[in-house]
Design an enzyme around this catalytic site. Structure first.
Site, PDB file in Angstrom:
ATOM      1  N   ASN A  35     -10.317   0.631   2.003  1.00  0.00           N
ATOM      2  CA  ASN A  35      -9.101   0.800   1.743  1.00  0.00           C
ATOM      3  C   ASN A  35      -8.742   0.565   0.185  1.00  0.00           C
ATOM      4  OD1 ASN A  35      -6.159   0.208   1.563  1.00  0.00           O
ATOM      5  ND2 ASN A  35      -6.280  -1.129   3.281  1.00  0.00           N
ATOM      6  N   HIS A  65      -1.779  20.024   7.357  1.00  0.00           N
ATOM      7  CA  HIS A  65      -2.730  18.503   7.040  1.00  0.00           C
ATOM      8  C   HIS A  65      -2.152  17.373   7.183  1.00  0.00           C
ATOM      9  CE1 HIS A  65      -5.671  21.645   5.717  1.00  0.00           C
ATOM     10  NE2 HIS A  65      -4.602  22.307   5.038  1.00  0.00           N
ATOM     11  N   HIS A  99      12.535   1.355   4.993  1.00  0.00           N
ATOM     12  CA  HIS A  99      12.375  -0.133   4.617  1.00  0.00           C
ATOM     13  C   HIS A  99      12.891  -0.989   5.733  1.00  0.00           C
ATOM     14  CE1 HIS A  99      11.865  -3.819   2.752  1.00  0.00           C
ATOM     15  NE2 HIS A  99      11.584  -3.290   1.450  1.00  0.00           N
ATOM     16  N   CYS A 130       0.894  -1.237  -0.214  1.00  0.00           N
ATOM     17  CA  CYS A 130      -0.058   0.002   0.199  1.00  0.00           C
ATOM     18  C   CYS A 130       0.827   1.326  -0.003  1.00  0.00           C
ATOM     19  CB  CYS A 130      -0.957   0.083   1.225  1.00  0.00           C
ATOM     20  SG  CYS A 130      -2.266  -1.415   1.172  1.00  0.00           S
ATOM     21  N   HIS A 156      -2.659   6.947   5.364  1.00  0.00           N
ATOM     22  CA  HIS A 156      -3.040   5.868   4.704  1.00  0.00           C
ATOM     23  C   HIS A 156      -4.019   5.101   5.289  1.00  0.00           C
ATOM     24  CE1 HIS A 156      -3.528   2.193   2.670  1.00  0.00           C
ATOM     25  NE2 HIS A 156      -2.968   1.321   3.604  1.00  0.00           N
TER      26      HIS A 156
END
Length: 451
Positions: free
Chosen positions: A377, A340, A254, A175, A344
């Site tokens: 989602n 703002h 990562h 995602c 996700h």
């Protein structure tokens, strides 16, 4: 005679050296003035599904029990998850998943890609009167569906892009791939001057449902819905005049070297041979660690110096004065850096966890919660629906800074920081225009559910 004229000319007060020096300086100035190392977001478009593709919660539950795919226990588990998911009755699924039983075919996924991406690319290019031949870089990301020819080849064939277009199709990136694609576009735009880049983000869900009985893999059936976004980027100096945003920072984290992080979201076979995506119970903990690692790099780039000093002192204090009842490390006030937040919309728990970790107020997560409620989602495109929501609400002002936060398998946490360089028109039609006056809505607070 000619020699005398040449001698006289060379001995004249005018000197070629200063003249050429001035010309060189002017040329260099114009070159660097007209050349831009900045990345501008000209515009973006989010896919708006037709109303006939809506799947209400009651319809979703009915299909679970009538489809014949799951036993009673699995159906009831998914029923409880979807009721607590934060997803409302307007989220949509592709037509193949409206059938009984669902048509989980390769053809169905191809049709879903065409249904989502073709109209938003057409809309974005026509809106700004941009010829497909003007696009220099094309990037798509779709994690679980990777056809051959690729998705970018499908788009090139449909719209007739140039034969020398630089195209990339990313898969398996989770995602967070939407911001990863922006990162790739940014790097390419640094190398290829005076270029336009088109980034396409979506997830094809038609053929990626899970049909087994492992509960950690059933959760994904309940939260993913159809959607996608097309984003147009430029490094041309003159495009600054028509662009909406300027990219300030992009930080990628990562955590794949850690086994717990690597296996927290993973596609695999279950014991019966059914393929699905498993979400581990440690997912929220893993996401929190990834977020903290990400902001340790992002913070110095965006925070006021005082907030940086407080955060640094908190880290030092925790390392040097470790006690049984040690305090949490000081979390900087990111509201001093951003107006703002686009978190996700991976699920209610993800939004809650990010708000808690960053010490944000509920209103800071409004765009994310409303995105999850209306569209579900939509994977990598969710942060664009959230920015779209803020624009439709008239919340974005010139000079505002927006922080997009995306999570994905691997495990990854990516952040993009944009600065508004124009005033978005809230009357401009977008994916929220038809019913933005109905939002925000009050979503029920439901207890958490263990897998």
């Amino acid at each position: 005679m000619g020699t005398e004229i040449l001698t006289h000319f060379l001995e004249a007060p005018f000197s070629f050296t200063p003249f050429f020096l001035v010309i060189t300086l002017i040329t260099c100035f114009l070159h660097f003035a007209l050349r831009s190392n900045s990345v501008y977001l000209i515009d973006f478009t989010c896919y708006l599904p037709a109303d006939n593709l809506r799947v209400t919660i009651s319809n979703f539950i009915e299909h679970l029990h009538l489809g014949g795919t799951f036993n009673t226990d699995c159906s009831e588990f998914q029923e409880r998850v979807v009721e607590r998911s934060g997803i409302g009755d307007e989220a949509c699924m592709p037509i193949a998943l409206h059938e009984l039983p669902p048509e989980a075919s390769f053809k169905a996924s191809l049709e879903e890609v065409e249904q989502v991406l073709f109209p938003i690319v057409e809309d974005l290019l026509s809106k700004h009167n941009i010829s497909p031949k003007s696009i220099d870089i094309l990037i798509s990301n779709c994690s679980l569906f990777c056809p051959a020819p690729s998705i970018t080849a499908m788009i090139t064939n449909k719209f007739g892009f140039r034969s020398n277009i630089k195209s990339f199709s990313l898969s398996g990136m989770g995602c967070s791939a939407g911001l990863l694609s922006i990162s790739l576009a940014k790097d390419l735009l640094k190398v290829h001057k005076n270029s336009l880049a088109l980034v396409l983000s979506m997830e094809a869900i038609s053929s990626n449902g899970y049909h087994g009985k492992t509960k950690s893999m059933l959760v994904t059936n309940t939260i993913f819905r159809m959607g996608g976004a097309a984003v147009l980027l430029s490094n041309k100096k003159h495009d600054e005049q028509r662009a909406k945003y300027k990219l300030l920072h992009l930080v990628r984290t990562h955590m794949g070297s850690d086994d717990r992080s690597y296996t927290s979201v993973i596609q695999q076979d279950d014991e019966d041979g059914f393929v699905g995506v498993s979400l581990s119970k440690s997912l929220l903990h893993v996401a929190g660690n990834a977020l903290r690692t990400n902001i340790s790099e992002l913070g110095p780039l965006v925070l006021p110096y005082l907030e940086q000093l407080r955060y640094g002192w908190g880290v030092v204090h925790q390392k040097l004065w470790v006690t049984a009842g040690k305090r949490e490390t000081y979390m900087p006030n990111f509201k001093k850096a951003f107006e703002h937040f686009c978190i996700h919309a991976g699920g209610r728990a993800i939004i809650d966890a990010v708000e808690s970790n960053l010490k944000l107020q509920k209103e800071d997560g409004e765009a994310s919660r409303m995105m999850l409620y209306r569209f579900g989602n939509t994977s990598s495109s969710s942060v664009w629906y959230e920015l779209c929501y803020l624009e439709a609400k008239g919340a974005v002002k010139k000079g505002d800074r927006i922080w997009q936060i995306a999570f994905g398998s691997g495990f990854k946490c990516n952040s993009a920081v944009w600065k508004s360089i124009s005033v978005p028109n809230p009357e401009e039609r977008n994916a929220w225009s038809d019913r933005i006056h109905l939002y925000p809505v009050q979503t029920p607070i439901a207890p958490s559910l263990s897998c």
